[in-house]
Design an enzyme around this catalytic site. Sequence first.
Site, PDB file in Angstrom:
ATOM      1  N   LYS A   9      44.638  48.755  41.121  1.00 34.19           N
ATOM      2  CA  LYS A   9      45.882  48.710  41.884  1.00 34.19           C
ATOM      3  C   LYS A   9      47.061  49.169  41.007  1.00 34.19           C
ATOM      4  CE  LYS A   9      44.079  45.060  44.921  1.00 34.19           C
ATOM      5  NZ  LYS A   9      44.156  43.630  45.305  1.00 34.19           N
ATOM      6  N   TYR A  49      43.246  48.278  54.407  1.00 28.17           N
ATOM      7  CA  TYR A  49      43.306  46.818  54.566  1.00 28.17           C
ATOM      8  C   TYR A  49      43.380  46.396  56.038  1.00 28.17           C
ATOM      9  CZ  TYR A  49      43.793  45.738  49.563  1.00 28.17           C
ATOM     10  OH  TYR A  49      43.565  45.555  48.220  1.00 28.17           O
ATOM     11  N   ARG A  85      31.863  42.482  42.192  1.00 31.22           N
ATOM     12  CA  ARG A  85      32.783  41.398  42.563  1.00 31.22           C
ATOM     13  C   ARG A  85      32.807  40.310  41.480  1.00 31.22           C
ATOM     14  NH1 ARG A  85      36.206  41.411  47.185  1.00 31.22           N
ATOM     15  NH2 ARG A  85      35.730  39.213  47.527  1.00 31.22           N
ATOM     16  N   ASN A 112      46.874  41.191  41.535  1.00 30.03           N
ATOM     17  CA  ASN A 112      45.562  40.874  40.953  1.00 30.03           C
ATOM     18  C   ASN A 112      44.770  42.097  40.484  1.00 30.03           C
ATOM     19  OD1 ASN A 112      44.714  41.782  43.440  1.00 30.03           O
ATOM     20  ND2 ASN A 112      43.698  39.884  44.057  1.00 30.03           N
ATOM     21  N   HIS A 115      40.727  46.023  43.156  1.00 29.15           N
ATOM     22  CA  HIS A 115      40.015  45.798  44.418  1.00 29.15           C
ATOM     23  C   HIS A 115      38.549  46.179  44.242  1.00 29.15           C
ATOM     24  CE1 HIS A 115      38.818  46.245  48.669  1.00 29.15           C
ATOM     25  NE2 HIS A 115      38.211  47.346  48.260  1.00 29.15           N
ATOM     26  N   GLU A 126      34.633  52.167  52.916  1.00 29.75           N
ATOM     27  CA  GLU A 126      35.730  52.443  51.966  1.00 29.75           C
ATOM     28  C   GLU A 126      35.477  53.732  51.187  1.00 29.75           C
ATOM     29  OE1 GLU A 126      36.923  47.711  51.566  1.00 29.75           O
ATOM     30  OE2 GLU A 126      36.115  48.728  49.797  1.00 29.75           O
TER      31      GLU A 126
HETATM   32  P1  DAT Z   1      39.697  40.506  47.610  1.00 26.29           P
HETATM   33  O1  DAT Z   1      40.671  41.514  47.084  1.00 26.29           O
HETATM   34  O2  DAT Z   1      39.245  39.556  46.539  1.00 26.29           O
HETATM   35  O3  DAT Z   1      38.542  41.130  48.367  1.00 26.29           O
HETATM   36  P2  DAT Z   1      40.798  39.844  50.223  1.00 26.29           P
HETATM   37  O4  DAT Z   1      40.039  41.008  50.738  1.00 26.29           O
HETATM   38  O5  DAT Z   1      40.641  38.539  50.935  1.00 26.29           O
HETATM   39  O6  DAT Z   1      40.491  39.586  48.672  1.00 26.29           O
HETATM   40  O7  DAT Z   1      42.357  40.180  50.218  1.00 26.29           O
HETATM   41  C1  DAT Z   1      42.799  41.454  49.803  1.00 26.29           C
HETATM   42  C2  DAT Z   1      43.982  41.267  48.905  1.00 26.29           C
HETATM   43  O8  DAT Z   1      45.038  40.638  49.637  1.00 26.29           O
HETATM   44  C3  DAT Z   1      43.734  40.362  47.696  1.00 26.29           C
HETATM   45  O9  DAT Z   1      43.178  41.065  46.608  1.00 26.29           O
HETATM   46  C4  DAT Z   1      45.115  39.857  47.408  1.00 26.29           C
HETATM   47  C5  DAT Z   1      45.769  39.765  48.786  1.00 26.29           C
HETATM   48  N1  DAT Z   1      45.664  38.406  49.302  1.00 26.29           N
HETATM   49  C6  DAT Z   1      44.559  37.796  49.775  1.00 26.29           C
HETATM   50  N2  DAT Z   1      44.801  36.539  50.168  1.00 26.29           N
HETATM   51  C7  DAT Z   1      46.130  36.351  49.945  1.00 26.29           C
HETATM   52  C8  DAT Z   1      47.016  35.257  50.130  1.00 26.29           C
HETATM   53  N3  DAT Z   1      46.590  34.092  50.633  1.00 26.29           N
HETATM   54  N4  DAT Z   1      48.310  35.427  49.763  1.00 26.29           N
HETATM   55  C9  DAT Z   1      48.751  36.596  49.252  1.00 26.29           C
HETATM   56  N5  DAT Z   1      47.972  37.667  49.057  1.00 26.29           N
HETATM   57  C10 DAT Z   1      46.668  37.545  49.391  1.00 26.29           C
HETATM   58 MG    MG Z   2      38.559  42.211  50.103  1.00 26.81          MG
END
Ligand code: DAT
Ligand code: MG
Length: 148
Positions: A9, A49, A85, A112, A115, A126
């Site tokens: 990112k 997303y 992951r 974070n 991805h 993707e």
């Molecule tokens: P990941 O990236 O671990 O697959 P995800 O697909 O649930 O997680 O969410 C995509 C991204 O969105 C994640 O990397 C960070 C953001 N995100 C997820 N949950 C969040 C939350 N509760 N508050 C803020 N940002 C969040």
């Molecule tokens: Mg995800």
Amino acid sequence: MEQTFVMIKPDGVQRGLVGEIICRFEKKGFTLKGLKLQSVERAFAEKHYADLSSKPFFNGLVEYIISGPVVAMVWEGKNVVTTGRKIIGATNPSDSAPGTIRGDFAVEIGRNVIHGSDAVESARKEIALWFPEGVAEWQSSLHSWIYE
Ligand code: DAT
Ligand code: MG
């Protein structure tokens, strides 16, 4: 062989973590099949997303992803989606174990660093979205030293 989509990112790029992150996947024994530095448009980030479009953090997430260039990659290997992951660590860096990328390099969920696809099916989608031109076809000469 299984493939996954991994994206560094904008914070990971700005913080100079590209080499470190690639190193972790390479040293594990996974094979790099696609790689590009790219700035993405809002509509593209929203598509990536799309599953999260109803979440309250969606707009902030999209703003973050379009805030600078990202590094898009395809990695290949046995169980690379699940193992990738694990290398990346839990979504919230407060929960990511030390030794994982997020555990070592991130503090906040909204910054974070990286991805990774969460399933073989989402990886397929993707990869098709980010690499419509396709990925490289090659096999590492180390293959027989990594796989029995
Ligand atoms: P990941 O990236 O671990 O697959 P995800 O697909 O649930 O997680 O969410 C995509 C991204 O969105 C994640 O990397 C960070 C953001 N995100 C997820 N949950 C969040 C939350 N509760 N508050 C803020 N940002 C969040
Ligand atoms: Mg995800």
